[in-house]
Design a protein around this motif. Structure first.
Motif, PDB file in Angstrom:
ATOM      1  N   GLN A  76      35.562  51.945  -7.659  1.00  0.00           N
ATOM      2  CA  GLN A  76      35.132  52.120  -9.054  1.00  0.00           C
ATOM      3  C   GLN A  76      35.150  50.691 -10.061  1.00  0.00           C
ATOM      4  N   GLU A  77      36.425  50.179  -9.708  1.00  0.00           N
ATOM      5  CA  GLU A  77      36.451  49.063 -10.365  1.00  0.00           C
ATOM      6  C   GLU A  77      35.447  47.954  -9.707  1.00  0.00           C
ATOM      7  N   ALA A  78      35.149  47.907  -8.667  1.00  0.00           N
ATOM      8  CA  ALA A  78      34.039  47.300  -7.988  1.00  0.00           C
ATOM      9  C   ALA A  78      32.747  47.457  -8.642  1.00  0.00           C
ATOM     10  N   LYS A  79      32.307  48.717  -8.830  1.00  0.00           N
ATOM     11  CA  LYS A  79      31.117  49.203  -9.460  1.00  0.00           C
ATOM     12  C   LYS A  79      31.069  48.535 -10.778  1.00  0.00           C
ATOM     13  N   VAL A  80      32.158  48.514 -11.714  1.00  0.00           N
ATOM     14  CA  VAL A  80      32.156  47.777 -12.942  1.00  0.00           C
ATOM     15  C   VAL A  80      31.859  46.330 -12.857  1.00  0.00           C
ATOM     16  N   ILE A  81      32.463  45.680 -11.660  1.00  0.00           N
ATOM     17  CA  ILE A  81      32.120  44.401 -11.738  1.00  0.00           C
ATOM     18  C   ILE A  81      30.412  44.208 -11.159  1.00  0.00           C
ATOM     19  N   PHE A  82      30.060  44.966 -10.196  1.00  0.00           N
ATOM     20  CA  PHE A  82      28.698  44.644  -9.746  1.00  0.00           C
ATOM     21  C   PHE A  82      27.540  44.763 -10.876  1.00  0.00           C
ATOM     22  N   ASP A  83      27.998  46.025 -11.610  1.00  0.00           N
ATOM     23  CA  ASP A  83      26.834  46.288 -13.061  1.00  0.00           C
ATOM     24  C   ASP A  83      26.948  45.204 -13.921  1.00  0.00           C
ATOM     25  N   GLU A  84      28.149  44.496 -13.816  1.00  0.00           N
ATOM     26  CA  GLU A  84      28.394  43.519 -15.157  1.00  0.00           C
ATOM     27  C   GLU A  84      27.663  42.394 -14.609  1.00  0.00           C
ATOM     28  N   SER A  85      27.853  41.911 -13.275  1.00  0.00           N
ATOM     29  CA  SER A  85      27.173  40.766 -12.652  1.00  0.00           C
ATOM     30  C   SER A  85      25.638  40.932 -12.710  1.00  0.00           C
ATOM     31  N   LYS A  86      24.902  42.196 -12.469  1.00  0.00           N
ATOM     32  CA  LYS A  86      23.482  42.589 -12.462  1.00  0.00           C
ATOM     33  C   LYS A  86      23.214  42.171 -14.246  1.00  0.00           C
ATOM     34  N   ASN A  87      23.932  42.640 -15.174  1.00  0.00           N
ATOM     35  CA  ASN A  87      23.432  42.596 -16.536  1.00  0.00           C
ATOM     36  C   ASN A  87      23.676  40.902 -16.910  1.00  0.00           C
ATOM     37  N   ILE A  88      24.308  40.159 -16.353  1.00  0.00           N
ATOM     38  CA  ILE A  88      24.430  38.698 -16.541  1.00  0.00           C
ATOM     39  C   ILE A  88      23.485  38.094 -15.898  1.00  0.00           C
ATOM     40  N   GLN A  89      22.886  38.626 -14.581  1.00  0.00           N
ATOM     41  CA  GLN A  89      21.747  38.066 -14.116  1.00  0.00           C
ATOM     42  C   GLN A  89      20.689  38.129 -14.811  1.00  0.00           C
ATOM     43  N   LYS A  90      20.317  39.613 -15.446  1.00  0.00           N
ATOM     44  CA  LYS A  90      19.139  39.748 -16.144  1.00  0.00           C
ATOM     45  C   LYS A  90      19.242  38.865 -17.306  1.00  0.00           C
ATOM     46  N   GLN A  91      20.148  38.463 -17.875  1.00  0.00           N
ATOM     47  CA  GLN A  91      20.103  37.527 -19.187  1.00  0.00           C
ATOM     48  C   GLN A  91      19.946  35.992 -18.651  1.00  0.00           C
ATOM     49  N   LEU A  92      20.364  35.586 -17.529  1.00  0.00           N
ATOM     50  CA  LEU A  92      20.147  34.419 -16.856  1.00  0.00           C
ATOM     51  C   LEU A  92      18.716  34.282 -16.625  1.00  0.00           C
ATOM     52  N   PHE A  93      17.900  35.172 -16.011  1.00  0.00           N
ATOM     53  CA  PHE A  93      16.587  35.131 -15.743  1.00  0.00           C
ATOM     54  C   PHE A  93      15.861  35.095 -16.992  1.00  0.00           C
ATOM     55  N   SER A  94      16.340  35.945 -17.955  1.00  0.00           N
ATOM     56  CA  SER A  94      15.419  35.877 -19.445  1.00  0.00           C
ATOM     57  C   SER A  94      15.551  34.228 -19.922  1.00  0.00           C
ATOM     58  N   PRO A 106      29.704  32.839 -18.931  1.00  0.00           N
ATOM     59  CA  PRO A 106      29.811  34.443 -18.462  1.00  0.00           C
ATOM     60  C   PRO A 106      29.713  34.267 -16.544  1.00  0.00           C
ATOM     61  N   VAL A 107      29.221  33.555 -16.297  1.00  0.00           N
ATOM     62  CA  VAL A 107      29.081  33.314 -14.812  1.00  0.00           C
ATOM     63  C   VAL A 107      30.413  33.099 -14.239  1.00  0.00           C
ATOM     64  N   VAL A 108      31.039  32.212 -14.935  1.00  0.00           N
ATOM     65  CA  VAL A 108      32.510  31.769 -14.385  1.00  0.00           C
ATOM     66  C   VAL A 108      33.365  32.896 -14.689  1.00  0.00           C
ATOM     67  N   ARG A 132      22.828  49.718  -2.992  1.00  0.00           N
ATOM     68  CA  ARG A 132      21.745  48.941  -3.756  1.00  0.00           C
ATOM     69  C   ARG A 132      20.588  49.726  -4.347  1.00  0.00           C
ATOM     70  N   GLN A 133      20.104  49.110  -5.383  1.00  0.00           N
ATOM     71  CA  GLN A 133      18.771  49.944  -6.143  1.00  0.00           C
ATOM     72  C   GLN A 133      17.688  49.161  -5.476  1.00  0.00           C
ATOM     73  N   LYS A 134      16.669  49.969  -4.839  1.00  0.00           N
ATOM     74  CA  LYS A 134      15.866  49.022  -4.114  1.00  0.00           C
ATOM     75  C   LYS A 134      14.815  48.632  -4.897  1.00  0.00           C
ATOM     76  N   ASP A 135      14.672  49.035  -6.254  1.00  0.00           N
ATOM     77  CA  ASP A 135      13.986  48.205  -7.251  1.00  0.00           C
ATOM     78  C   ASP A 135      14.503  47.029  -7.968  1.00  0.00           C
ATOM     79  N   GLU A 136      15.744  46.772  -7.708  1.00  0.00           N
ATOM     80  CA  GLU A 136      16.525  45.971  -8.479  1.00  0.00           C
ATOM     81  C   GLU A 136      16.859  44.532  -7.490  1.00  0.00           C
ATOM     82  N   TYR A 137      16.127  44.310  -6.563  1.00  0.00           N
ATOM     83  CA  TYR A 137      16.459  43.387  -5.623  1.00  0.00           C
ATOM     84  C   TYR A 137      16.780  41.948  -5.937  1.00  0.00           C
ATOM     85  N   LEU A 138      15.786  41.586  -7.166  1.00  0.00           N
ATOM     86  CA  LEU A 138      15.908  40.303  -7.705  1.00  0.00           C
ATOM     87  C   LEU A 138      17.054  40.196  -8.243  1.00  0.00           C
ATOM     88  N   LEU A 139      17.695  41.176  -9.165  1.00  0.00           N
ATOM     89  CA  LEU A 139      18.956  41.179  -9.784  1.00  0.00           C
ATOM     90  C   LEU A 139      20.247  41.234  -8.946  1.00  0.00           C
TER      91      LEU A 139
END
Length: 383
Positions: A76-94, A106-108, A132-139
């Motif tokens: 569960q802790e790992a899932k929180v970290i992984f989901d937060e990482s994806k949200n940060i990636q989304k902002q980085l790409f934006s 945020p990356v650090v 993994r979500q097959k439609d979120e490969y880029l993130l």
């Protein structure tokens, strides 16, 4: 015997006598056993850096119930970290798409959380990488590569400061892909020569974006810049000769290719880990990758990585829960599905080292029209 341990070395079952080093003024109510990861995380949040442990009071064999609770908590802790990482990636790409300067803070922060999780239990985040979500490969790809290089660097016993920079570089290594047209980036078939020429420019875009990022280290930039270079000198974007590719550049190339091979996307099923390992070895033989480092990476990830799906001789599907370092082909697993009956079963933990059952092969959830995320959610809820 009393010993001082860094908080990253403290585990469930340790008996904490007192705090040895901290930044704040936190104090223990009383000495006692660490009963869950939540306690360790609370100490980290209070900026406790090390504690005094009474080794003679360590509980080395937790009950099955407490072991199960720890497993669920770690995932569960790992899932929180992984989901937060994806949200940060989304902002980085934006930010990269609009030409805004990347904020490194945020990356650090998130890569440090990942590193702490890996040092506490390397299998927990490795498990999430396999869900993994097959439609979120880029993130998810850059997040996964950052996790893999952290696992790999820890396995190779690299310095913590080095690991931090490798994780940051890996987290940012593909940020330039946001500059590639969607029809090329997400093309389901093979790219034409012209399209591949455009695709390769993502590495140049990544380098340009990372160079402009305030506070970025030379090592983080280096590892991102080298991820598509080959030892035979025919990589891109700069055809760097093999003797100029650092150990870190060689490491990220392996992590990048492995994740690309094993990830399932909307238009492509991922390869099994064993198939991906075989391809990595072949690339090592062709002098594209460092063959010795490939072998180390395979040992690091393991024959049956935690979080992957296996089929047992009993015609059941199971998720690998815990690796067996002395006998890698017999890990601990959670069985949950009958292939013969085509329906879910009550989850059961099986230590294959003490069982008549055995793994037949590694499989993928989509081979049975199953959703890996739902499988993990079910296992976390079970019991």
């Amino acid at each position: 015997m009393l010993t001082e341990k860094k908080i990253s070395e403290v585990a469930v079952g340790h008996y904490v006598v007192k705090i040895a080093e901290q930044e704040g003024q936190f104090s223990l109510t009383s000495p006692g056993h660490i009963k869950s990861l939540a306690v360790i995380n609370n100490l980290k949040n209070k900026k406790v850096y090390s504690v005094i442990i009474d080794e003679s009071k360590t509980i080395t064999s937790p009950s099955p119930e407490s072991s199960e609770a720890v497993f669920k908590e770690q995932i569960q802790e790992a899932k929180v970290i992984f989901d937060e990482s994806k949200n940060i990636q989304k902002q980085l790409f934006s930010d990269a798409l609009t030409g805004s300067i990347i904020e490194l803070g945020p990356v650090v922060d998130i890569t440090n959380k990942s590193i702490e999780a890996v040092f506490t239990n390397p299998d927990s985040l490795a498990c999430m990488v396999n869900i993994r979500q097959k439609d979120e490969y880029l993130l998810e790809h850059s997040v996964a590569v950052s996790v893999y290089i952290t696992l790999f660097a820890r396995y190779l016993k690299l310095n913590r400061k080095i690991i931090e920079q490798l994780a940051i570089g890996a987290f940012l290594h593909d940020i330039g892909k946001i500059k590639i047209p969607d029809e090329i980036l997400n093309k389901p078939g093979k790219l034409t020569d012209e399209e591949f020429t455009v695709m390769k420019t993502h590495a140049n875009h990544s380098i340009d974006i990372i160079k402009k990022t305030p506070g970025i280290s030379k090592l983080a930039l280096e590892v991102a810049a080298l991820h598509h270079e080959k030892l035979d000198g025919n990589g891109y974007p700069f055809k760097v000769p093999g003797d100029k590719i650092s150990k870190y550049g060689r490491m990220i190339a392996i992590c990048d290719i492995f994740d690309a091979l094993t990830a399932t996307r909307v238009y492509k099923k991922g390869f099994s880990h064993n198939k991906a390992f075989a391809i990595l070895r072949e690339l090592g033989q062709k002098n594209h990758l460092d063959a010795k480092l490939v072998d180390h990476f395979i040992r690091c990830v393991g024959v049956f990585p935690v979080g992957t799906l296996v089929q047992l001789e009993s015609k059941k599907l199971a998720v690998v829960k815990e690796r067996n370092n002395t006998n890698p082909i017999n890990p601990k697993v959670h069985s949950f599905y009958s292939v013969k009956l085509n329906h879910f079963l009550n989850a059961q933990e099986i230590d294959l080292n003490d069982s008549n059952d055995a793994i037949v092969k590694g499989v993928r959830a989509e081979d049975f029209n199953l959703d890996m995320n739902k499988i993990i959610e079910m296992l976390l809820m079970d019991g």
